[in-house]
Scaffold this active site. Structure first.
Site, PDB file in Angstrom:
ATOM      1  N   ASP A   1      12.474   4.219  -8.929  1.00  0.00           N
ATOM      2  CA  ASP A   1      11.059   4.153  -9.353  1.00  0.00           C
ATOM      3  C   ASP A   1      10.942   4.403 -10.854  1.00  0.00           C
ATOM      4  O   ASP A   1      11.920   4.277 -11.609  1.00  0.00           O
ATOM      5  CB  ASP A   1      10.229   5.130  -8.506  1.00  0.00           C
ATOM      6  CG  ASP A   1       8.792   4.679  -8.314  1.00  0.00           C
ATOM      7  OD1 ASP A   1       7.985   4.868  -9.243  1.00  0.00           O
ATOM      8  OD2 ASP A   1       8.470   4.117  -7.251  1.00  0.00           O
TER       9      ASP A   1
ATOM     10  N   LYS B   1       9.390  -3.340  -7.367  1.00  0.00           N
ATOM     11  CA  LYS B   1       8.072  -2.740  -7.094  1.00  0.00           C
ATOM     12  C   LYS B   1       7.244  -2.943  -8.356  1.00  0.00           C
ATOM     13  O   LYS B   1       7.537  -2.361  -9.398  1.00  0.00           O
ATOM     14  CB  LYS B   1       8.225  -1.253  -6.778  1.00  0.00           C
ATOM     15  CG  LYS B   1       6.914  -0.516  -6.539  1.00  0.00           C
ATOM     16  CD  LYS B   1       7.179   0.929  -6.157  1.00  0.00           C
ATOM     17  CE  LYS B   1       5.906   1.756  -6.099  1.00  0.00           C
ATOM     18  NZ  LYS B   1       6.210   3.191  -5.903  1.00  0.00           N
ATOM     19  N   TRP B   2       6.235  -3.798  -8.260  1.00  0.00           N
ATOM     20  CA  TRP B   2       5.419  -4.206  -9.424  1.00  0.00           C
ATOM     21  C   TRP B   2       4.143  -3.376  -9.428  1.00  0.00           C
ATOM     22  O   TRP B   2       3.253  -3.600  -8.611  1.00  0.00           O
ATOM     23  CB  TRP B   2       5.114  -5.688  -9.305  1.00  0.00           C
ATOM     24  CG  TRP B   2       4.277  -6.310 -10.372  1.00  0.00           C
ATOM     25  CD1 TRP B   2       3.156  -5.815 -10.969  1.00  0.00           C
ATOM     26  CD2 TRP B   2       4.496  -7.595 -10.958  1.00  0.00           C
ATOM     27  NE1 TRP B   2       2.668  -6.710 -11.881  1.00  0.00           N
ATOM     28  CE2 TRP B   2       3.482  -7.818 -11.897  1.00  0.00           C
ATOM     29  CE3 TRP B   2       5.461  -8.603 -10.771  1.00  0.00           C
ATOM     30  CZ2 TRP B   2       3.381  -8.986 -12.633  1.00  0.00           C
ATOM     31  CZ3 TRP B   2       5.357  -9.758 -11.510  1.00  0.00           C
ATOM     32  CH2 TRP B   2       4.333  -9.941 -12.440  1.00  0.00           C
ATOM     33  N   ASP B   3       4.071  -2.431 -10.349  1.00  0.00           N
ATOM     34  CA  ASP B   3       2.961  -1.476 -10.358  1.00  0.00           C
ATOM     35  C   ASP B   3       1.903  -1.867 -11.402  1.00  0.00           C
ATOM     36  O   ASP B   3       2.147  -2.692 -12.287  1.00  0.00           O
ATOM     37  CB  ASP B   3       3.531  -0.087 -10.675  1.00  0.00           C
ATOM     38  CG  ASP B   3       2.754   1.033 -10.010  1.00  0.00           C
ATOM     39  OD1 ASP B   3       1.581   0.826  -9.677  1.00  0.00           O
ATOM     40  OD2 ASP B   3       3.324   2.123  -9.843  1.00  0.00           O
ATOM     41  N   MET B   4       0.739  -1.262 -11.317  1.00  0.00           N
ATOM     42  CA  MET B   4      -0.353  -1.497 -12.269  1.00  0.00           C
ATOM     43  C   MET B   4      -1.290  -0.304 -12.144  1.00  0.00           C
ATOM     44  O   MET B   4      -2.034  -0.201 -11.188  1.00  0.00           O
ATOM     45  CB  MET B   4      -1.070  -2.795 -11.872  1.00  0.00           C
ATOM     46  CG  MET B   4      -1.928  -3.419 -12.939  1.00  0.00           C
ATOM     47  SD  MET B   4      -3.494  -2.599 -13.174  1.00  0.00           S
ATOM     48  CE  MET B   4      -4.402  -3.071 -11.723  1.00  0.00           C
ATOM     49  N   ASN B   5      -1.192   0.610 -13.128  1.00  0.00           N
ATOM     50  CA  ASN B   5      -1.772   1.935 -12.912  1.00  0.00           C
ATOM     51  C   ASN B   5      -3.047   2.278 -13.670  1.00  0.00           C
ATOM     52  O   ASN B   5      -3.359   3.454 -13.831  1.00  0.00           O
ATOM     53  CB  ASN B   5      -0.714   2.999 -13.203  1.00  0.00           C
ATOM     54  CG  ASN B   5       0.245   3.128 -12.038  1.00  0.00           C
ATOM     55  OD1 ASN B   5      -0.166   3.128 -10.884  1.00  0.00           O
ATOM     56  ND2 ASN B   5       1.534   3.200 -12.330  1.00  0.00           N
TER      57      ASN B   5
ATOM     58  N   CYS C   1       1.855  -3.129  -6.093  1.00  0.00           N
ATOM     59  CA  CYS C   1       1.413  -1.728  -6.117  1.00  0.00           C
ATOM     60  C   CYS C   1       0.428  -1.599  -7.270  1.00  0.00           C
ATOM     61  O   CYS C   1       0.540  -2.298  -8.278  1.00  0.00           O
ATOM     62  CB  CYS C   1       2.626  -0.826  -6.355  1.00  0.00           C
ATOM     63  SG  CYS C   1       2.218   0.920  -6.509  1.00  0.00           S
TER      64      CYS C   1
ATOM     65  N   ASP D   1      -1.020   5.576  -2.440  1.00  0.00           N
ATOM     66  CA  ASP D   1      -0.150   6.675  -2.870  1.00  0.00           C
ATOM     67  C   ASP D   1      -0.211   7.810  -1.863  1.00  0.00           C
ATOM     68  O   ASP D   1       0.663   8.669  -1.833  1.00  0.00           O
ATOM     69  CB  ASP D   1      -0.614   7.210  -4.238  1.00  0.00           C
ATOM     70  CG  ASP D   1      -0.024   6.412  -5.384  1.00  0.00           C
ATOM     71  OD1 ASP D   1       0.877   5.592  -5.136  1.00  0.00           O
ATOM     72  OD2 ASP D   1      -0.469   6.619  -6.537  1.00  0.00           O
TER      73      ASP D   1
HETATM   74  C1  GLA Z   1       2.055   4.822  -9.279  1.00  0.00           C
HETATM   75  C2  GLA Z   1       2.596   4.355  -7.943  1.00  0.00           C
HETATM   76  C3  GLA Z   1       3.587   5.364  -7.421  1.00  0.00           C
HETATM   77  C4  GLA Z   1       4.696   5.563  -8.421  1.00  0.00           C
HETATM   78  C5  GLA Z   1       4.123   5.945  -9.778  1.00  0.00           C
HETATM   79  C6  GLA Z   1       5.193   5.958 -10.846  1.00  0.00           C
HETATM   80  O1  GLA Z   1       1.263   5.947  -9.142  1.00  0.00           O
HETATM   81  O2  GLA Z   1       1.559   4.133  -7.040  1.00  0.00           O
HETATM   82  O3  GLA Z   1       4.109   4.957  -6.182  1.00  0.00           O
HETATM   83  O4  GLA Z   1       5.459   4.391  -8.519  1.00  0.00           O
HETATM   84  O5  GLA Z   1       3.113   5.056 -10.188  1.00  0.00           O
HETATM   85  O6  GLA Z   1       4.686   6.289 -12.081  1.00  0.00           O
END
Ligand code: GLA
Length: 737
Positions: free
Chosen positions: A361, A471-475, A521, A543
């Site tokens: 991660d 795992k392609w995230d966007m926070n 994600c 999450d």
């Molecule tokens: C987000 C994702 C988590 C994790 C964190 C890493 O919050 O939802 O699962 O990957 O970022 O910074």
């Protein structure tokens, strides 16, 4: 069998397959009016479907036909209809009056591929109808596109505008669909929430006036998922009429209902017009995203099953339908604090527990030791990953595990090399304050140079490693929507261009690495939609991995999305998001109804926990096909009771897996009756579980159900599992002898 017919005399279109009919007609004045969407019907007579009669106070043009009360199919702005239009075009003289009327139509024996936006997949037997509406004065065409697939109760709609004239048209609104239903659809179910409590089920009653859900965060959002289910007053989970609307789009959206004075319910869906405008030059065209309308007369659950089948068959890439890796992710085990040694230790332990894939991660790149630094710097951090990624991946493969990696392509930290080099590559106005979210700014994906740069940064890493999963995230959400790469005239295009940039990167990555599975994600489920599912067969559902919260989240998500799309992990207790402790059995029995994995440190597990995980992993692998391919039936609703239950049944009804959960226990309760759904009443089944093992007819299981004593009656403990958070899974197989 799909059929699209046009009755020339009545000027009536009829799209139909084994299950549904969708009928609309051309009114005498050239506008289109919706006539029927529901169970398949025969229309051979000359009956009138649409309202021909004018009423006092209505306005009309020479033909004397008012649009005011018509269930219009794709209404113009500024004419005799006083409801929300489906589109809004601003012309060079400042006027917004348009007059798009029927010109011609064509029927295609295939699904036309749409430009730019992800779209539903081609299949045998599919048919498409394109209806051309023209505004002669503007020399512009609207193409209304309808697709019908065999064996499914869905109609897919979208719209393309072609500006064949000389003037620039400003599109202020261009929805994907507008449809006139009757006000029998008076209930509205939406999936709303926030971070860590995504897609809770919210039911509202419709009445005169407007009701809507919208997103303006730049993503489809955890606040309001781009999905709505309409039901009648009398519809239940299993009986009654329903129509659902899903938008295949990951950006700002709107879905609305408007009921007028005579009870026509105008349903619309598309790109949110707030903050949107598109400059359409002469000779240019614009394609809307697709929207999917699904009908069922088998209640809310019947609608979900139809929609799930549609998504599995025509949205998710079929190559991922067969199996998914059993994965372990290091996020909650280490957060940012790890090195190669720790990662290989985790992977080694995980391999001995039966996992297939290790996911590295956040924290492997740049100076990423906290969430305030390093995003954008896609260069491996050799202080943590000693010897580089290639070496790490080899070691992980050597212990028998595949390798997957976390990325967050759309973001940058202020504290990063990328931001120093390209401060002009972020979303925001250079002379105004820019809001931060999780200490980061959003990269300007409306700028093709940015997307190219990010693509090159990733390929130079991915090309040299044995990668199986991303795992392609966007926070964070978008704020201050402005791009320095767009002209002042084009700023209204920013949000949509941003999401087109995201789709472009998805397209390029999936084309270059066709065997790498991407999991979507966005801080959990902040971008859980059909646009992302076109590229990612599964999405990190939330999450929040607390067992109790996940029951609700997965139950709500199941209205609009199949189990195969819901990434579900077991994490350590006390849970990191809510602080609650639930038994490992409970967490596992909840996560089983999704794509299963773990998110904890396997090195600290007791021997008892390890043998539990080994056997759960083995059992999940045997059950996985029922989760991926089954029809999902919701039985007891955790939003209404202290219990939850559900069942996934293979379409041939020979195998099923059911889950029953006591969320909070009641004192001195009566016997519990677990009733099943979706089985065949005429088949005989063997049921295996920790509470009962026996042979029953389908009719018995679906009517009387399985009765078992409560585990504790105040004096006697009958089973190990007592108190809150009890869970029971039932393996159900047809007995053939
Ligand atoms: C987000 C994702 C988590 C994790 C964190 C890493 O919050 O939802 O699962 O990957 O970022 O910074």
């Amino acid at each position: 069998m799909t059929k699209i017919t046009f009755n020339k005399k009545k000027k009536m279109f009829h799209l139909q397959n084994e299950y549904i009919s969708y009928i609309f007609e051309v009114l005498p004045n050239g506008y289109l009016a919706q006539s029927y969407f529901g169970e398949v019907i025969d229309v051979s007579n000359d009956e009138n479907f649409v309202i021909q009669q004018n009423r006092p106070m209505t306005t009309y043009v020479e033909d004397k036909l008012s649009l005011q009360n018509q269930p219009l199919e794709y209404p113009n702005f500024g004419t005799t209809d006083y409801r929300r239009s489906a589109f809004d075009f601003e012309l060079e003289d400042g006027s917004r009056i348009t007059d798009f009327v029927y010109k011609k139509h064509i029927v295609l024996d295939q699904k036309e591929a749409l430009q730019g936006v992800p779209n539903t997949r081609e299949s045998e037997g599919v048919k498409q109808l394109n209806v051309y509406l023209e505004d002669e004065l503007l020399n512009t065409i609207l193409i209304l596109k309808y697709t019908i697939y065999p064996g499914l109760s869905s109609i897919v709609r979208s719209v393309e505008v072609q500006n064949n004239g000389n003037q620039v048209i400003k599109l202020n609104k261009l929805l994907s669909l507008s449809i006139g239903l009757t006000d029998q659809y008076s209930k509205w179910i939406q999936l709303s929430g926030d971070w860590a409590r995504e897609r809770h089920v919210i039911e509202r009653s419709l009445s005169y006036g407007t009701t809507s859900i919208e997103s303006i965060t730049g993503s489809s959002s955890a606040y309001h998922n781009p999905y709505v289910l309409l039901t009648t007053e009398h519809t239940t989970e299993d009986y009654g009429d329903t129509v659902s609307v899903s938008l295949m789009y990951s950006g700002n959206h709107v879905i609305s209902s408007e009921i007028n004075a005579i009870g026509i319910n105008r349903i619309q869906a598309g790109i949110n017009p707030t903050g949107f405008s598109w400059k359409l030059e002469g000779g240019a065209s614009f394609q809307s995203p697709e929207a999917i309308l699904t009908y069922s007369n088998k209640g809310k659950n019947g609608n979900s099953i139809q929609l799930h089948r549609f998504i599995k068959n025509h949205i998710v890439n079929p190559k991922w339908n067969e199996t998914r890796p059993l994965l372990i992710n290091n996020w909650e085990a280490t957060y940012f604090d790890f090195d190669s040694k720790v990662l290989v230790e985790i992977a080694t332990e995980a391999s001995s527990l039966g996992f297939d894939l290790f996911v590295l991660d956040d924290g492997w790149f740049g100076k990423r030791n906290s969430d305030s630094v390093g995003l954008g710097d896609w260069v491996v951090n050799e202080e943590k990953i000693q010897g580089g990624l290639e070496k790490l991946v080899k070691s992980i493969n050597e212990v028998g595990m595949d390798f997957g990696i976390w990325i967050e392509p759309e973001m940058v930290n202020l504290e990063s090399e990328l931001y120093k080099l390209h401060p002009d590559w972020v979303v925001g106005h250079p002379r105004r304050r820019m809001s931060l979210g999780r200490n980061q700014l959003v990269l300007d994906f409306s700028n093709a140079d940015v997307v190219d740069y990010i693509f090159d940064a990733f390929t130079s890493i991915f090309d040299s490693i044995n990668l199986k999963y991303i795992k392609w995230d966007m926070n964070r959400s978008i704020t201050e929507p402005f791009s320095v790469s767009l002209t002042s005239q084009n700023q209204g295009e920013f949000y949509h261009r941003y999401i087109l940039g995201v789709y472009d990167l998805y397209e390029r990555i999936t084309t270059r690495y066709p065997d790498v599975m991407i999991e979507g994600c966005a801080s959990g489920g902040n971008r859980f939609d059909l646009g992302i599912l076109y590229y990612s067969p599964q999405i990190w559902t939330s999450d929040n991995t607390d067992g109790l919260e996940r029951v609700k989240i997965q139950y709500g998500t199941s209205f609009a999305y199949p189990l195969s799309t819901m990434s579900s992990h077991i994490s350590a207790v006390p849970n990191h998001q809510i602080g609650r402790s639930t038994p490992l059995r409970f967490r596992s029995d909840v996560a089983t109804f999704g794509t299963y994995g773990y998110e904890l440190d396997p090195r600290g597990l007791s021997e008892k926990e390890k043998s539990f995980i080994i056997s759960e992993n083995e059992v999940y692998k045997k059950r996985q096909h029922i989760i991926l391919k089954g029809d999902f039936y919701r039985v007891a609703n955790p939003f209404e009771t202290d219990e939850a239950s559900w069942i996934s049944v293979l379409p041939d009804k020979c195998s099923a897996l059911a889950g029953f959960y006591i969320l909070t226990e009641k004192p001195n309760r009566g016997p519990i009756r677990v009733v099943f759904k979706g089985l065949s009443k005429d088949k005989t089944y063997t049921v295996s579980s920790t509470v009962v093992n026996g042979t029953y007819s389908g009719a018995y299981l679906m009517n009387l159900g399985i009765l078992f004593e409560p585990s504790f009656n105040g004096q006697v403990i009958v089973r190990d599992s007592v108190g809150d958070f009890q869970s029971y899974l039932f393996d159900i197989k047809e007995r053939r002898d």
